[in-house]
Design a protein around this motif. Structure first.
Motif, PDB file in Angstrom:
ATOM      1  N   ALA A 244       0.835  -1.207   0.000  1.00 55.26           N
ATOM      2  CA  ALA A 244       0.000   0.000   0.000  1.00 55.26           C
ATOM      3  C   ALA A 244       0.869   1.257   0.000  1.00 55.26           C
ATOM      4  O   ALA A 244       0.591   2.224  -0.726  1.00 55.26           O
ATOM      5  N   ALA A 245       1.925   1.243   0.800  1.00 59.34           N
ATOM      6  CA  ALA A 245       2.819   2.398   0.865  1.00 59.34           C
ATOM      7  C   ALA A 245       3.489   2.642  -0.487  1.00 59.34           C
ATOM      8  O   ALA A 245       3.645   3.790  -0.924  1.00 59.34           O
ATOM      9  N   ALA A 246       3.866   1.564  -1.166  1.00 61.58           N
ATOM     10  CA  ALA A 246       4.549   1.685  -2.454  1.00 61.58           C
ATOM     11  C   ALA A 246       3.603   2.126  -3.572  1.00 61.58           C
ATOM     12  O   ALA A 246       4.016   2.820  -4.503  1.00 61.58           O
ATOM     13  N   SER A 247       2.333   1.724  -3.482  1.00 65.80           N
ATOM     14  CA  SER A 247       1.380   2.014  -4.570  1.00 65.80           C
ATOM     15  C   SER A 247       0.625   3.319  -4.378  1.00 65.80           C
ATOM     16  O   SER A 247      -0.093   3.755  -5.289  1.00 65.80           O
ATOM     17  N   GLY A 248       0.756   3.924  -3.196  1.00 64.11           N
ATOM     18  CA  GLY A 248       0.023   5.161  -2.922  1.00 64.11           C
ATOM     19  C   GLY A 248      -1.370   4.924  -2.384  1.00 64.11           C
ATOM     20  O   GLY A 248      -2.158   5.861  -2.248  1.00 64.11           O
ATOM     21  N   GLY A 249      -1.682   3.679  -2.057  1.00 63.98           N
ATOM     22  CA  GLY A 249      -2.971   3.361  -1.446  1.00 63.98           C
ATOM     23  C   GLY A 249      -2.835   3.303   0.063  1.00 63.98           C
ATOM     24  O   GLY A 249      -1.956   3.945   0.648  1.00 63.98           O
ATOM     25  N   SER A 250      -3.704   2.524   0.691  1.00 66.82           N
ATOM     26  CA  SER A 250      -3.619   2.385   2.144  1.00 66.82           C
ATOM     27  C   SER A 250      -4.087   0.996   2.547  1.00 66.82           C
ATOM     28  O   SER A 250      -4.811   0.326   1.805  1.00 66.82           O
ATOM     29  N   PHE A 251      -3.643   0.575   3.735  1.00 71.11           N
ATOM     30  CA  PHE A 251      -4.084  -0.691   4.309  1.00 71.11           C
ATOM     31  C   PHE A 251      -4.399  -0.458   5.773  1.00 71.11           C
ATOM     32  O   PHE A 251      -3.586   0.097   6.509  1.00 71.11           O
TER      33      PHE A 251
END
Length: 397
Positions: A244-251
């Motif tokens: 998530a951190a690498a893709s710009g999303g969130s978890f």
């Protein structure tokens, strides 16, 4: 220009070279380009078949399936994928093999692989054992090939283990990409991967783990929701967070189904057993402790029953974005009022989404075929162009 040629052009710009002669264990072992390659080849194979073009790249050969747990969709998807590419399929029934007489994994692996091009294995029921069995099997055939016993090394397709269910989750993602009109439209979409009540116990953790391990790579906001104690593997949660951190999303993790469903674009309510309980069950089976297994089953069923409100009801769906989130499930679902008295999803919700659910499942044969294609064809882009230009009709008359 046909869709297949367009996809071949897209494929030629991706780096998938390491997939040749490789195995497919977990999605997080693969690069973004490699995953994109699977989606591209899957779409191309589907396009070719829909245009009545043969997609056979094998003149002969075997696909060996080993199902150590029950299966309908994955079993037939693997058989369909192998047949699509020109392979015969043989299922290894361990009860009818010499395994019952003490044949080792190493011996079995080599004996079934003399003319095999792909091995599909499902071993999902026991924590710490499923992936280990697949790895042991493939280490044996790799040694057999290196020692000159096998003419070729079959490639592995993980049809579900204790850690991941890559063919299911890749099919789920392919379905999502098509539903939302392209991978570029997924960024910022909220996904609720939630536990749901089931009147049975011991369901594997590999689907929720596979979902959080894959969906977090697409810039989406992925929420894992479950009651206290229904944890999944912490290692996979760590992978989801890094993705998530690498893709710009969130978890995120929550203990409320309502919170997870709030403004969600995609919901995936699915029952699974607590990680700690699955570890305990593995130890009990290894010890042959039948009484202990029976006691654990009663304990888990009683614990599940505390959370019957964790169900995908019409009221829960109304919380989603516009009340119209995409409902997903790997199937079969425990359907309240249809397959059970109380279960994962209301019959009215399930029935309303029956078409997208079946379409979701329809991607799996093509995903598996694409995994095989990329592992066995040295230049997949060129092969797709050749199939598009010169392949004969699948149905001649």
């Amino acid at each position: 220009m046909s869709k297949t040629v367009e996809l071949a052009e897209k494929l030629s710009k991706l780096d998938y070279s390491h997939m040749y002669n490789s195995d497919f264990y977990w999605t997080w072992d693969k690069t973004d380009d490699e995953l994109a390659s699977v989606f591209a080849v899957a779409d191309a194979l589907r396009d070719l078949r829909e245009r009545n073009k043969s997609t056979k790249i094998f003149d002969s050969g075997l696909g060996i399936s080993i199902f150590r747990d029950n299966s309908t969709r994955t079993r037939f998807s693997f058989a369909s994928a192998c047949n699509l590419l020109g392979l015969e399929v043989q299922d290894l029934d361990e009860k009818k093999s010499q395994i019952a007489h003490g044949e080792t994994v190493r011996e079995t692996a080599n004996m079934v692989s003399f003319m095999a091009d792909v091995i599909g294995i499902r071993d999902d029921m026991f924590i710490g054992e499923g992936h280990k069995y697949q790895k042991t099997f493939m280490d044996a055939v790799t040694k057999g090939h290196n020692d000159g016993i096998l003419e070729q090394k079959p490639t592995l397709v993980n049809l579900q283990c204790d850690v991941d269910h890559p063919t299911q989750c890749m099919a789920d993602m392919a379905s999502i990409i098509h539903y939302f009109g392209g991978v570029e439209n997924l960024r910022g979409k909220k996904v609720a991967m939630t536990w749901a009540y089931s009147p049975s116990y011991g369901k594997p953790l590999s689907v929720p783990q596979g979902v959080i391990g894959l969906f977090t790579r697409f810039g989406m906001d992925v929420v894992l929701a479950h009651p206290e104690g229904y944890d999944v593997m912490s290692d996979v949660e760590d992978i989801a967070g890094k993705n998530a951190a690498a893709s710009g999303g969130s978890f995120a993790k929550v203990n409320s189904m309502e919170e997870a469903f709030e403004n969600a674009d995609i919901v995936y309510p699915k029952s699974w057993a607590p990680f700690a309980a699955m570890e305990k069950r593995t130890r009990l089976y290894q010890a042959g402790d039948k009484d202990g297994i029976d006691a654990l089953e009663k304990e888990l069923l009683a614990n599940n029953a505390k959370y019957k409100n964790w169900s995908c009801t019409e009221e829960m769906m109304a919380r989603t974005r516009g009340g119209k989130a995409l409902y997903m499930h790997c199937l079969p679902a425990d359907i309240t009022g249809l397959s059970c008295r109380e279960g994962e999803v209301d019959n009215s919700v399930f029935d309303r989404y029956i078409d997208p659910l079946y379409k979701e499942a329809s991607f799996k044969p093509y995903i598996i075929a694409a995994m095989i294609f990329l592992a066995k064809v040295k230049d997949p882009a060129a092969a797709l162009r050749t199939l598009d230009a010169s392949a004969g009709p699948r149905i001649a008359f």
